[in-house]
Design a protein around this motif. Sequence first.
Motif, PDB file in Angstrom:
ATOM      1  N   CYS A 163      -1.838  -5.794  -3.325  1.00  0.00           N
ATOM      2  CA  CYS A 163      -2.847  -4.921  -2.630  1.00  0.00           C
ATOM      3  C   CYS A 163      -2.737  -3.626  -2.696  1.00  0.00           C
ATOM      4  N   TYR A 164      -3.830  -2.862  -2.289  1.00  0.00           N
ATOM      5  CA  TYR A 164      -3.827  -1.327  -2.352  1.00  0.00           C
ATOM      6  C   TYR A 164      -2.926  -0.795  -1.456  1.00  0.00           C
ATOM      7  N   ASN A 165      -2.297   0.359  -1.998  1.00  0.00           N
ATOM      8  CA  ASN A 165      -1.211   1.108  -1.086  1.00  0.00           C
ATOM      9  C   ASN A 165      -1.355   2.693  -1.220  1.00  0.00           C
ATOM     10  N   ARG A 166      -2.605   3.065  -0.895  1.00  0.00           N
ATOM     11  CA  ARG A 166      -2.945   4.346  -0.909  1.00  0.00           C
ATOM     12  C   ARG A 166      -2.541   5.050  -2.135  1.00  0.00           C
ATOM     13  N   GLU A 167      -1.744   6.156  -2.166  1.00  0.00           N
ATOM     14  CA  GLU A 167      -1.741   6.904  -3.517  1.00  0.00           C
ATOM     15  C   GLU A 167      -0.264   6.525  -4.077  1.00  0.00           C
ATOM     16  N   ARG A 168       0.160   5.287  -3.874  1.00  0.00           N
ATOM     17  CA  ARG A 168       1.386   4.959  -4.389  1.00  0.00           C
ATOM     18  C   ARG A 168       1.105   3.695  -5.019  1.00  0.00           C
ATOM     19  N   ASP A 169       2.298   3.120  -5.987  1.00  0.00           N
ATOM     20  CA  ASP A 169       1.932   1.680  -6.720  1.00  0.00           C
ATOM     21  C   ASP A 169       1.392   0.763  -5.663  1.00  0.00           C
ATOM     22  N   PRO A 170       0.446  -0.168  -6.234  1.00  0.00           N
ATOM     23  CA  PRO A 170       0.166  -1.296  -5.353  1.00  0.00           C
ATOM     24  C   PRO A 170       1.352  -2.075  -4.904  1.00  0.00           C
ATOM     25  N   LEU A 171       1.187  -2.763  -3.821  1.00  0.00           N
ATOM     26  CA  LEU A 171       2.174  -3.652  -3.272  1.00  0.00           C
ATOM     27  C   LEU A 171       1.983  -5.103  -3.936  1.00  0.00           C
TER      28      LEU A 171
END
Length: 231
Positions: free
Chosen positions: A154-162
Motif C-alpha cells: 500500500c501507499y505510504n505517503r512520501e516513504r517506500d510503500p508498505l
Amino acid sequence: MGAGTTCADELVHLQSPDGKVAVDFDLADGQPQWRLALDGKTLIGASGLGVQVDTAVLIPWRWRHVATTLSTRREQVQTVWGKFSQYDNHYNQLTWSLQGASEGQRRLNIVVRAYNQGVALRYEFPADAGWGQRFQLAGGGTDWRFAGDFIGWCYNRERDPLGPQPLSRFHSGQGAQLPLTIQCSSDAYLGVLEAAIFHQAPFQLAPIENDKTAFRESFAPSVMQEGSSSS
C-alpha cells in the motif's frame, strides 16, 4: 446502452461483460452486503454496505428492496494523456434502490459497475428522498472482508510503500492507505483505490475488530447535497 429491471429476488447478481468477474448482493436481516468472485473463486466474502450519516451508521438500519435496474454500455473514450489514445469503456451496471423499512425512511441507491478488469461502486442520495438539502457523511460503512490472508502493498505517503506483507499485518497496525494492491494467487490480483471524488473526502481502510482480513472505509466528515453521490 441497454437496460432492464429485475424482480425483487433475495440475491442480486451482476457480472462483467466477459462473465469472469461476479458480484452478488443481498439483504441479510435488512442489511445490504456484497461478495466478489473471479473465475468462480471468492476473493471478497460477505461484506457490509453503507455509510455513516451524522452519528447514525446506515448499515444497522433495516432496509427493504425497492428495485434493481441492470444496464450495459460500451463506448470508445478518447484520452488526454497516457499509453493509449483511447480505451474501451465497457461495463454492466446495477442500480440497487433501497428504502428504510419504516414508513418515511430515506431512499438510497447503490450503483455498481462490473468491468472485465474490476468493479466500481458508489452511493447515490436521490433528491426528495428524505436526506435534506445538505447533510454530513460522518464516515464510511463499506466493508472489504477478504477471503484469505493475502499479500498486499500500500501507499505510504512520501516513504517506500508498505509491504509486501500479509493483510493481517495491515490489520494489526493502522490499516492501509490507498492504493492497496493485493496478490490473491499467482494469477489473481486486487487493487483498492478511489475514483470520481467530487464531494466525499478521500478514504483509507481501517481494521474491523475480530477479523484479521477485514477492513472498513474510513474518511473525514464530508458535507453532501441531495442528488449527489459518494466516490
